[in-house]
Design a protein around this motif. Structure first.
Motif, PDB file in Angstrom:
ATOM      1  N   ALA A 186      -1.381   2.435   3.149  1.00 39.28           N
ATOM      2  CA  ALA A 186      -0.119   1.792   2.768  1.00 39.28           C
ATOM      3  C   ALA A 186       0.349   0.798   3.822  1.00 39.28           C
ATOM      4  CB  ALA A 186       0.947   2.856   2.532  1.00 39.28           C
ATOM      5  N   GLU A 187       0.192   1.151   5.079  1.00 33.61           N
ATOM      6  CA  GLU A 187       0.629   0.263   6.163  1.00 33.61           C
ATOM      7  C   GLU A 187      -0.156  -1.053   6.144  1.00 33.61           C
ATOM      8  OE1 GLU A 187       0.304   0.623  10.883  1.00 33.61           O
ATOM      9  OE2 GLU A 187       1.512   2.218   9.955  1.00 33.61           O
TER      10      GLU A 187
ATOM     11  N   ALA B 150       7.825 -10.417  -3.912  1.00 37.16           N
ATOM     12  CA  ALA B 150       7.094  -9.338  -3.230  1.00 37.16           C
ATOM     13  C   ALA B 150       5.977  -8.808  -4.123  1.00 37.16           C
ATOM     14  CB  ALA B 150       8.051  -8.216  -2.844  1.00 37.16           C
TER      15      ALA B 150
ATOM     16  N   GLY C 222       2.071  -8.911  -3.346  1.00 36.23           N
ATOM     17  CA  GLY C 222       1.347  -7.640  -3.386  1.00 36.23           C
ATOM     18  C   GLY C 222       0.094  -7.708  -4.246  1.00 36.23           C
TER      19      GLY C 222
ATOM     20  N   LEU D 276       0.993  -3.162   3.113  1.00 34.39           N
ATOM     21  CA  LEU D 276       2.291  -3.801   3.356  1.00 34.39           C
ATOM     22  C   LEU D 276       2.177  -4.947   4.352  1.00 34.39           C
ATOM     23  CD1 LEU D 276       4.622  -0.674   3.389  1.00 34.39           C
ATOM     24  CD2 LEU D 276       4.399  -2.413   1.595  1.00 34.39           C
TER      25      LEU D 276
ATOM     26  N   THR E  57       0.600  -7.820   2.511  1.00 33.92           N
ATOM     27  CA  THR E  57       1.603  -8.363   1.589  1.00 33.92           C
ATOM     28  C   THR E  57       2.586  -9.248   2.342  1.00 33.92           C
ATOM     29  OG1 THR E  57       1.396  -6.476   0.101  1.00 33.92           O
ATOM     30  CG2 THR E  57       3.410  -7.769  -0.074  1.00 33.92           C
ATOM     31  N   ASP E  58       3.055  -8.790   3.491  1.00 33.17           N
ATOM     32  CA  ASP E  58       3.969  -9.588   4.316  1.00 33.17           C
ATOM     33  C   ASP E  58       3.306 -10.882   4.775  1.00 33.17           C
ATOM     34  OD1 ASP E  58       5.969  -7.698   4.046  1.00 33.17           O
ATOM     35  OD2 ASP E  58       5.636  -6.795   6.016  1.00 33.17           O
TER      36      ASP E  58
ATOM     37  N   PHE F 267       0.023   1.332  -8.146  1.00 36.60           N
ATOM     38  CA  PHE F 267       1.313   1.181  -7.477  1.00 36.60           C
ATOM     39  C   PHE F 267       2.491   1.729  -8.281  1.00 36.60           C
ATOM     40  CE2 PHE F 267      -1.551  -1.794  -5.471  1.00 36.60           C
ATOM     41  CZ  PHE F 267      -1.350  -1.479  -4.146  1.00 36.60           C
TER      42      PHE F 267
END
Length: 101
Positions: A8-9, A27, A31, A12, A15-16, A51
């Motif tokens: 997950a980290e 977002a 993603g 994310l 994605t950022d 998700f």
């Protein structure tokens, strides 16, 4: 040897990174590109399932990425389920090339 699935980290963070490279994306759109880059999902139904999102929301985002943003190329759509398979377009590949796994 294949790479282990992203956690997950990592998802994310990617994605950022996509959102920073393409500030106009939502977002969810960022993603979808991140999941494509990390090989987590290559179609709308899989992304929605992985998700926990409504498939209709994912389809809308995929359409935006393929149409207005021009970052995805649609490859196939199941007429019954609307599952849409996609890949990065040339413009999407250019964005994803700036990311590191």
């Amino acid at each position: 040897m294949s790479e282990p699935p992203a956690d997950a980290e990592t998802f994310l963070a990617v994605t950022d990174s996509v959102a920073a490279l393409q500030p106009g994306l939502s977002a969810l759109e960022a993603g979808i590109l991140a999941a494509l880059h990390l090989d987590l999902a290559r179609d709308s139904r899989s992304f929605a399932r992985v998700f926990g999102l409504e498939h209709a929301l994912v389809l809308r985002a995929v359409e935006t990425l393929a149409g207005d943003a021009g970052l995805l190329a649609l490859q196939d759509r199941n007429p019954r389920t609307q599952r849409t398979r996609y890949a990065a377009s040339a413009a999407g590949d250019a964005v994803l090339a700036h990311l590191h796994r």
